[in-house]
Design a protein around this motif. Sequence first.
Motif, PDB file in Angstrom:
ATOM      1  N   PRO A   1      -2.632   4.703  -3.209  1.00 31.08           N
ATOM      2  CA  PRO A   1      -3.153   3.530  -3.926  1.00 31.08           C
ATOM      3  C   PRO A   1      -2.528   2.202  -3.472  1.00 31.08           C
ATOM      4  O   PRO A   1      -1.789   2.177  -2.496  1.00 31.08           O
ATOM      5  CB  PRO A   1      -2.787   3.832  -5.372  1.00 31.08           C
ATOM      6  CG  PRO A   1      -1.920   5.023  -5.397  1.00 31.08           C
ATOM      7  CD  PRO A   1      -1.752   5.517  -4.007  1.00 31.08           C
ATOM      8  N   VAL A   2      -2.865   1.153  -4.216  1.00 25.74           N
ATOM      9  CA  VAL A   2      -2.412  -0.200  -3.915  1.00 25.74           C
ATOM     10  C   VAL A   2      -1.554  -0.687  -5.061  1.00 25.74           C
ATOM     11  O   VAL A   2      -1.908  -0.474  -6.217  1.00 25.74           O
ATOM     12  CB  VAL A   2      -3.627  -1.143  -3.805  1.00 25.74           C
ATOM     13  CG1 VAL A   2      -3.203  -2.478  -3.258  1.00 25.74           C
ATOM     14  CG2 VAL A   2      -4.715  -0.527  -2.955  1.00 25.74           C
ATOM     15  N   GLU A   3      -0.432  -1.311  -4.744  1.00 27.16           N
ATOM     16  CA  GLU A   3       0.399  -1.886  -5.808  1.00 27.16           C
ATOM     17  C   GLU A   3       0.168  -3.392  -5.848  1.00 27.16           C
ATOM     18  O   GLU A   3       0.233  -4.059  -4.816  1.00 27.16           O
ATOM     19  CB  GLU A   3       1.874  -1.589  -5.547  1.00 27.16           C
ATOM     20  CG  GLU A   3       2.780  -2.129  -6.641  1.00 27.16           C
ATOM     21  CD  GLU A   3       4.261  -1.859  -6.390  1.00 27.16           C
ATOM     22  OE1 GLU A   3       4.578  -1.045  -5.502  1.00 27.16           O
ATOM     23  OE2 GLU A   3       5.085  -2.490  -7.067  1.00 27.16           O
TER      24      GLU A   3
ATOM     25  N   LEU B   1      -3.306   0.633  -8.409  1.00 24.65           N
ATOM     26  CA  LEU B   1      -4.750   0.869  -8.500  1.00 24.65           C
ATOM     27  C   LEU B   1      -5.166   1.730  -7.327  1.00 24.65           C
ATOM     28  O   LEU B   1      -4.601   1.609  -6.244  1.00 24.65           O
ATOM     29  CB  LEU B   1      -5.534  -0.437  -8.376  1.00 24.65           C
ATOM     30  CG  LEU B   1      -5.369  -1.541  -9.390  1.00 24.65           C
ATOM     31  CD1 LEU B   1      -6.025  -2.803  -8.868  1.00 24.65           C
ATOM     32  CD2 LEU B   1      -6.030  -1.121 -10.681  1.00 24.65           C
TER      33      LEU B   1
ATOM     34  N   PHE C   1       0.860  -1.180   0.000  1.00 23.49           N
ATOM     35  CA  PHE C   1       0.000   0.000   0.000  1.00 23.49           C
ATOM     36  C   PHE C   1       0.897   1.230   0.000  1.00 23.49           C
ATOM     37  O   PHE C   1       1.953   1.227   0.632  1.00 23.49           O
ATOM     38  CB  PHE C   1      -0.879   0.023   1.258  1.00 23.49           C
ATOM     39  CG  PHE C   1      -1.904  -1.071   1.310  1.00 23.49           C
ATOM     40  CD1 PHE C   1      -3.109  -0.928   0.645  1.00 23.49           C
ATOM     41  CD2 PHE C   1      -1.662  -2.241   2.021  1.00 23.49           C
ATOM     42  CE1 PHE C   1      -4.067  -1.932   0.687  1.00 23.49           C
ATOM     43  CE2 PHE C   1      -2.615  -3.247   2.067  1.00 23.49           C
ATOM     44  CZ  PHE C   1      -3.816  -3.108   1.400  1.00 23.49           C
TER      45      PHE C   1
END
Lengths: 79, 767
Positions: free
Chosen positions: A54-56, A66, A48
Motif C-alpha cells: 500500500p501507500v502511506e 491506503l 510506498f
Amino acid sequence: MTPEPTPLTSLREGAIATVAEIKLPAEQRRRLFELGLLLGTPVELVRFAPFGDPVEIKVRGYNLSLRRHEAEQILVRPA
Amino acid sequence: MNHTEHAPADLNQARDIQRDTQPRAGEPAAPSTLQYVVLTGNPNTGKTSVFNALTGLRAKVGNYAGVTVERIEGRLVGAPAGLDVRVLDLPGAYSLRATSVAEQVACDVLLQRQPDVPPPALVVIVLDASNLERNLYYATQVIELGYPTLVALNMVDVAEANGIHVDTSKLADALGVPVIPTIATGRKGIPELRQAIISALQRPACTRPKSFCALPGPFQAEVDDLARLLATVRPSHAWLAPAEALLLLSSVRALESSMKHLPKHVIDAVHAARARLEAANIDWRTLPIEARYATAQAIHQAVATEHWPRGETVTDKLDRVLTHRLWGTVIFLSAMALMFQAMFVFGRVPSQALQAGFSLLGRAIESVLPPGDLTDLLVNGVIGGVGAVVVFLPQILLLFLFIEFLEDTGYMARVAFLMDRVLSKVGLAGKSFIPLLCSFGCAIPGIMAARAIESPRDRLVTCLVVPLMGCSARLPVYTLLISACIPETKAFGVLNLRGLTMLGMYILGIAAALSMAWLFKNTLLKGEPSMLVMELPPYRKPLLGAMLIRMWDRAKLFLYRAGTVILGVNIILWFLLSYPRDAQLERASEAKLAEVRAQLATGGLTSTEAETAMAAIQAEREAARLTHSFAGRLGRLIEPVIAPLGFDWKIGIGIVASFGARELFVSTMAIIHNMGQPDDTGLNLHDLAQKLRTERRPDGTPAFTTLTGVTLMVFYVFALQCASTVAVMWRETNSLKWPLIQWIYMGALAWIMAFLTRQLGLLLGLG
C-alpha cells in the motif's frame, strides 16, 4: 492557472499536494472524508510499501495507509 | 437513570426540552447504585492506558452480546463509599457513523442500543493532544449526544515533544465540557480525572451540549423534524434525539444498523427527508462532515500553538528504517522468526512440563484408586482432557504477550503495511500474516490471533484457512508415516527423499491455505471489496505491567470458554474409545493373565518371561478393546468410505480416534497393532514404523505401502482432525455454523486430495 489533478500515487515520496477529487463509491468516499481527507486538504505522500502497495500518506498531522488501487482514485493537485 | 419524567407530553416540545432544560443524567443516583462511565475516543489515543490508570488494572474481559468484540470493564478505583462506578473501555472509533463492527458497538452503547450495557451515567472522551484535529471530529459528535461529558486530553507530553502546546482552558470553553490534561502512561493527571469523574457523578452539571455542525437552514430543519419524530418513538430518550437524527440522516450505515431499533415510519421519514435534500441539491452525506471538520479545524487552530514548525518526529525517523522496503522487511522477518521460535520452541518446555505433570498426576491417582471405570474416566477422561487444555496455555500466553506488544508499540500496523501486498493477492489483508504464521505451531493461537483483524469477513476467512497450515501436531503423524513408508534414498542424487516429503507436506498446507482463502473470498464470503484504510499510529513505549495483566485476562477467557469445550470433547472421545466393553473378551484376557501368574508361581516362567507375556496380553487386550469400542466400530463403519483411498479399517480407527487431536493417530496405531499404550518415556516411533512396514492385509499385501503413506499424509494435510480447533472456532465466531462448515470443507478436501493422490500414484505405477 491550476495544474490538472493527478492520481495521488503519481506523487513522489515526500511530495505534498491538495485533494481535488475522490472517485470512489459514496460510502468509501464518506469514510475518507471522515478521516479528514476532505477536498482541499493538503496531503503528503510519505512512502510506498515493498512492491509499491500500500501507500502511506500524511494528512492533518497523522499517517494513514491506503491500498494502491484506492489511492489511485484520489486525485490531487500538486502544491 | 430515569429520563421519563421529562418525556414530552406534546411531540412539538421534544426539541424545546432538549434545548431548554437539562433532562439528561439529571438526578443524582441513589446511594450504591451501579453507575457506568464509558471511555471513548479514536483508536491509538492511549484510551486503554487511561482505563488502566483509572481501574488499577483489574479489568474484566469478555465479549459484547452477539459480536466477537472484546468488552473490557473495571471498577473505578478510589470512588467514595456508596458509589459503585464501573468504567467501560469502548472500542476505539473514528466516527459515530460506524464502519467496523467494533465502531458499531461503540456507537450502539452511546445510543443505548447495546442490550447488555446499561445507560452510561457519564462519558469520558479521551483525546490525543498530538493529533487533535481528527480527534476533535469524533469528540464533537459524542459531546452533541448530550451526556454529562468530560474530556481527558491525553498524551500532552507527546504533543509538547512534537512542539505543540494545547491550551486546556480554551479547549474547555470551545467544547463546553471540562478538560483534564493527562499523561496516562505516567499516571499524570489521573487523580484529577478521577476526582472530576466522581464529582460529575455526584453533582451532575447542567450541561447544554453545543452544536459543532453548522448546517444550512433546510438541512437543519429536516434534522429537527426527524428529532421530533424520534422523540415520540423513544420518549425516554428525547434528549438523544437531535444527535441521533443527524446521524440517521447523514449515514447509510447508521440507518441500516437502526432498522431493528426503529419503526418503519421513522425509516421512511429518513428516506423522504434525504430525497427532499437531494432535490434541493444538498449533499446529506458530505455536508455534515465538512461542517464538523471546519469546526474541528477552527477549534484546533484556536487552542493549539506550535512552538516550531512540524519537523520529523521520532516515529518518522523510526519508520524510515522499520518500513523501509529492504531493511523494514528484513527486520520484520527476523522479528517474526523470533516470535515463532519463542512460541513453539521455548513455549514447548513449559508445555511439556505441564503435560508430564498431568500424566504424573494421572499415574498417582491410578495407583491410589482401585482400577475400574471410574478411575479410568478420572485419569484418561478428565485429567487427560484438562491436560489437553493446559498444554496450549504457554503458547497462548506467549502469543497474547506478543500481540499486546505489537499492538501497544504500534508495530502491528507496520506488519500489516509490509505484508498487505503479498496477502491481498489471495484476498486477505496484511494483518492475516500473524495468524497464518502462528498456525505453523498451532491453529488455536492462530485463530485467536485473528482477533486483530478489523474486517469481520477477512477475519473469518483467515480463521477458516489457518488450520491448513502445517501445525506441530501433524509432525508426529508425518514422522511416523515417513519412516514407515518412504524409503531412505536420495532424490536427484543429493536430496534426502524423506526430508523432501516432509517439506512437500508443509508446502502443500501453505498452498492449500492460500488457495482456499482466495476461493472463500470469491465465493462464500464474497462481498463488496472492503477498503483498507489503516492508521499508522506513532510508536509508543509499551508498559510491561499492563501487558502482562491483559495477557492473563485474555488467557483466562480462553480457559473459561474454549477450555470447557475442549475438556468436554475429550471426555466424550474417551467414552467412545473405551465403551462398550466386551465381558467375554475381558474374561478371556483375565484368564490368560491368571495362567501366566500361576506359571510364574510354580516356576514354569522366569519373572522376565512372565512380564513379557503379561505385557503382550495387555497389549492384545487394549487392541481388542479399541476394536470393540464405539470408535473402533466407527472405524470399521467408515471403511467403505476410505477404501478408495487405500486405507483399511485399522487406519479408519486411527482417523476416528485422532479427531480429538492429530497426534493421537500415532498412539492409536500403536495400540491397534498390539504395541500397547505408549508410556511416558515416549513411544518409540522407530519400532512402530518397523511394525507398520511388516503389517499385512488379509490378502497378504503390505498395509502400508509408499503410496498409502503419502495418501494418508495428504489426508492429514487437509482434514480438520482437531477437536480443539473446532471448539475455538465455535467460541470465536459465536456459532456452530462456521466450525461445521470448516470441518466439512476440510474433510471433503482431504478425501478428494487423498483420492487424487492415490489415483495419480497408481497411474505412475506406485502402490
